[in-house]
Design a protein around this motif. Structure first.
Motif, PDB file in Angstrom:
ATOM      1  N   SER A 100      -6.757  33.675  -5.665  1.00  0.00           N
ATOM      2  CA  SER A 100      -6.438  35.090  -5.786  1.00  0.00           C
ATOM      3  C   SER A 100      -5.076  35.345  -5.135  1.00  0.00           C
ATOM      4  O   SER A 100      -4.717  34.695  -4.151  1.00  0.00           O
ATOM      5  N   HIS A 124      -7.169  26.434 -13.618  1.00  0.00           N
ATOM      6  CA  HIS A 124      -7.352  27.247 -14.827  1.00  0.00           C
ATOM      7  C   HIS A 124      -6.825  26.503 -16.038  1.00  0.00           C
ATOM      8  O   HIS A 124      -5.712  25.951 -15.996  1.00  0.00           O
ATOM      9  N   ASN A 135      -8.734  24.722   2.150  1.00  0.00           N
ATOM     10  CA  ASN A 135      -9.421  25.568   1.183  1.00  0.00           C
ATOM     11  C   ASN A 135      -8.932  25.244  -0.234  1.00  0.00           C
ATOM     12  O   ASN A 135      -7.815  25.599  -0.601  1.00  0.00           O
ATOM     13  N   THR A 190     -10.828  38.808 -13.736  1.00  0.00           N
ATOM     14  CA  THR A 190     -11.492  39.076 -12.452  1.00  0.00           C
ATOM     15  C   THR A 190     -10.519  39.756 -11.491  1.00  0.00           C
ATOM     16  O   THR A 190     -10.663  40.928 -11.162  1.00  0.00           O
ATOM     17  N   ARG A 193      -2.549  30.523   3.407  1.00  0.00           N
ATOM     18  CA  ARG A 193      -3.912  30.020   3.190  1.00  0.00           C
ATOM     19  C   ARG A 193      -4.153  28.732   3.977  1.00  0.00           C
ATOM     20  O   ARG A 193      -3.298  27.838   3.959  1.00  0.00           O
ATOM     21  N   GLY A 201     -13.759  28.229   1.299  1.00  0.00           N
ATOM     22  CA  GLY A 201     -13.130  29.528   1.495  1.00  0.00           C
ATOM     23  C   GLY A 201     -14.069  30.589   2.028  1.00  0.00           C
ATOM     24  O   GLY A 201     -13.644  31.564   2.634  1.00  0.00           O
ATOM     25  N   SER A 228     -14.576  35.183  -9.767  1.00  0.00           N
ATOM     26  CA  SER A 228     -15.538  34.464 -10.590  1.00  0.00           C
ATOM     27  C   SER A 228     -16.705  33.906  -9.780  1.00  0.00           C
ATOM     28  O   SER A 228     -16.600  33.656  -8.577  1.00  0.00           O
ATOM     29  N   ARG A 242     -20.497  30.908  -4.747  1.00  0.00           N
ATOM     30  CA  ARG A 242     -19.981  32.270  -4.608  1.00  0.00           C
ATOM     31  C   ARG A 242     -20.509  33.076  -5.797  1.00  0.00           C
ATOM     32  O   ARG A 242     -20.202  32.746  -6.944  1.00  0.00           O
TER      33      ARG A 242
HETATM   34  O1  TXA Z   1     -11.868  34.830 -10.221  1.00  0.00           O
HETATM   35  C1  TXA Z   1     -11.400  33.888  -9.581  1.00  0.00           C
HETATM   36  O2  TXA Z   1     -12.056  32.870  -9.327  1.00  0.00           O
HETATM   37  C2  TXA Z   1      -9.956  34.026  -9.067  1.00  0.00           C
HETATM   38  C3  TXA Z   1      -9.027  34.043 -10.284  1.00  0.00           C
HETATM   39  C4  TXA Z   1      -7.579  34.064  -9.896  1.00  0.00           C
HETATM   40  O3  TXA Z   1      -9.307  32.958 -11.106  1.00  0.00           O
HETATM   41  N1  TXA Z   1      -9.640  32.941  -8.194  1.00  0.00           N
HETATM   42  C5  TXA Z   1     -10.131  32.854  -6.926  1.00  0.00           C
HETATM   43  O4  TXA Z   1      -9.683  31.767  -6.203  1.00  0.00           O
HETATM   44  O5  TXA Z   1     -10.896  33.669  -6.457  1.00  0.00           O
HETATM   45  P1  TXA Z   1      -9.820  31.656  -4.618  1.00  0.00           P
HETATM   46  O6  TXA Z   1      -9.067  30.446  -4.271  1.00  0.00           O
HETATM   47  O7  TXA Z   1      -9.419  32.926  -3.998  1.00  0.00           O
HETATM   48  O8  TXA Z   1     -11.327  31.376  -4.390  1.00  0.00           O
HETATM   49  C6  TXA Z   1     -11.882  30.126  -4.811  1.00  0.00           C
HETATM   50  C7  TXA Z   1     -13.142  29.829  -4.043  1.00  0.00           C
HETATM   51  C8  TXA Z   1     -12.856  29.548  -2.582  1.00  0.00           C
HETATM   52  O9  TXA Z   1     -13.916  30.094  -1.801  1.00  0.00           O
HETATM   53  C9  TXA Z   1     -12.859  28.014  -2.527  1.00  0.00           C
HETATM   54  O10 TXA Z   1     -13.201  27.525  -1.257  1.00  0.00           O
HETATM   55  C10 TXA Z   1     -13.895  27.667  -3.590  1.00  0.00           C
HETATM   56  O11 TXA Z   1     -13.720  28.634  -4.591  1.00  0.00           O
HETATM   57  N2  TXA Z   1     -13.661  26.323  -4.157  1.00  0.00           N
HETATM   58  C11 TXA Z   1     -12.601  25.905  -4.881  1.00  0.00           C
HETATM   59  N3  TXA Z   1     -12.717  24.593  -5.175  1.00  0.00           N
HETATM   60  C12 TXA Z   1     -13.889  24.164  -4.637  1.00  0.00           C
HETATM   61  C13 TXA Z   1     -14.581  22.903  -4.567  1.00  0.00           C
HETATM   62  N4  TXA Z   1     -14.094  21.816  -5.134  1.00  0.00           N
HETATM   63  N5  TXA Z   1     -15.750  22.857  -3.899  1.00  0.00           N
HETATM   64  C14 TXA Z   1     -16.265  23.975  -3.335  1.00  0.00           C
HETATM   65  N6  TXA Z   1     -15.658  25.174  -3.358  1.00  0.00           N
HETATM   66  C15 TXA Z   1     -14.487  25.277  -3.987  1.00  0.00           C
END
Ligand code: TXA
Ligand code: MG
Length: 344
Positions: free
Chosen positions: A146, A69, A64, A37, A60, A232, A184, A198
């Motif tokens: 990310s 992984h 958030n 991604t 960050r 996020g 993703s 998302r």
């Molecule tokens: O494609 C992807 O998902 C990339 C690659 C690196 O794996 N990662 C990514 O992570 O986009 P990040 O942290 O930029 O975005 C993760 C999103 C954020 O909006 C976060 O708030 C949400 O997922 N998220 C993570 N854990 C969560 C949870 N337990 N409940 C609700 N939302 C969550």
């Protein structure tokens, strides 16, 4: 701190690069790496010291949570209280791949900052040879958002990571351009029917073929709804320096807008299908052939970042339909524009 960037695809030295990445991660450091991604900034998900460094390097907000992984489906049970039946089906179908599944976390296993105080955690198995090789060699879960500075478009090239995190991270594993180009799909399976927090490469239609009804909240529902969603998503995202305005994908509408903006002294950057090359923008970043959504998603963040290297004072981005991966593209474009449409 010096930031080293190492190519890891088809390189004789790649074994050394992986070994260095594994050492750094085991020592509570962070490492940037490619996924299918976007590039991620990883730390061992059970190491609080390492995970905290992710938040510092990105700037960050600490509320958030991070995605964890893993390299095999079997590992999920180490971190998840009870894996719902539909989650298992989804993992079997879409992993490795761009689907993050939110489930109830086992208490006291992951570093506290990973979940940012929530009782749930998002897990995903990335579909990228470099990410998988790193996970196989490390044999530990990797928490990774990310690899951009908070607020910026996610990185789809190692050079994007460098632009944002030079001097803030010790190592970038360079695996070239990422394929999908947007993050993703995040799916919450702790509720019934599951909810898309998302949108991403695995679409609502694809999910529903496997588990039946899935909710994809509309923008209005998202605003009204008070149930927890991806924390996020409430922050500014994907934003270049100049303001972004959305505009209908119509050559005469865009052409008129550009003439008017030029008269007002604006320098206009245009993100639009290839065929818009003659509408008079100062800077033109083609999405590819009109309707090719895969191409559009793979180029979007690179194009938004490229605007920052121009003198543009305003960015016009043409929109697409919300069918298939279009839903994810429009979600990111709307965030990049802060919801603004061109209407002067
Ligand atoms: O494609 C992807 O998902 C990339 C690659 C690196 O794996 N990662 C990514 O992570 O986009 P990040 O942290 O930029 O975005 C993760 C999103 C954020 O909006 C976060 O708030 C949400 O997922 N998220 C993570 N854990 C969560 C949870 N337990 N409940 C609700 N939302 C969550
Ligand atoms: Mg992000």
């Amino acid at each position: 701190m010096e930031t080293i960037r190492m190519r890891v695809d088809n390189n004789l030295n790649s074994e050394k690069s992986y070994a260095q990445a594994v050492d750094l991660l085991n020592n509570g450091e962070v490492v940037a790496f490619p996924t299918e991604t976007v590039y991620g900034l990883g730390a061992v998900a059970t190491n609080e010291r390492g995970v905290k460094k992710i938040f510092e390097a990105k700037g960050r907000p600490s509320d958030n949570p991070l995605i964890v992984h893993i390299g095999t489906i079997e590992e999920v049970s180490n971190y998840i209280e009870e894996i719902p039946e539909n989650a298992l089906k989804l993992m079997d179908t879409f992993w490795p791949g761009p689907l993050t599944v939110i489930m109830k976390a086992k208490e006291g296993v992951l570093a506290p900052s990973v979940t940012a105080g929530l009782s749930t955690v998002g897990m995903r198995m990335p579909n990228h040879e470099v990410a998988l090789e790193l996970l196989r060699k490390l044999k530990k879960p990797v928490a990774a958002p990310s690899a951009n500075r908070s607020g910026k478009p996610s990185p789809t090239k190692a050079s994007h990571v460098e632009e944002d995190l030079q001097g803030r991270v010790p190592l970038i594993l360079d695996g070239g351009k990422t394929g999908i180009g947007i993050e993703s799909t995040v799916l919450d399976v702790t509720v019934n029917p599951p909810v898309i927090l998302r949108p991403g490469g695995v679409t609502k239609e694809m999910l529903e073929e496997v588990i039946g009804e899935v909710i994809q909240p509309t923008k209005t529902q998202e605003k009204l709804d008070s149930t927890p969603k991806a924390p996020g998503m409430k922050y500014t995202h994907y934003a270049p320096n100049a303001p972004v305005y959305l505009i209908e994908s119509d050559q005469s509408i865009v052409g008129n807008a550009i003439s008017k903006l030029k008269n007002e002294g604006e320098k206009v950057a245009l993100l639009a299908p290839q065929s818009f090359d003659n509408v008079g923008a100062h800077y033109f970043f083609p999405y590819g052939v009109e309707g090719d959504k895969e191409m559009m998603s793979s180029k979007l963040y690179d194009d938004l970042r490229a605007c920052d290297k121009t003198e543009a004072t305003l960015i016009l981005a043409t929109t697409t339909t919300t069918e298939g991966v279009g839903a994810a593209i429009m979600n990111r474009l709307e965030k990049a524009a802060g919801g603004k449409w061109y209407n002067r």
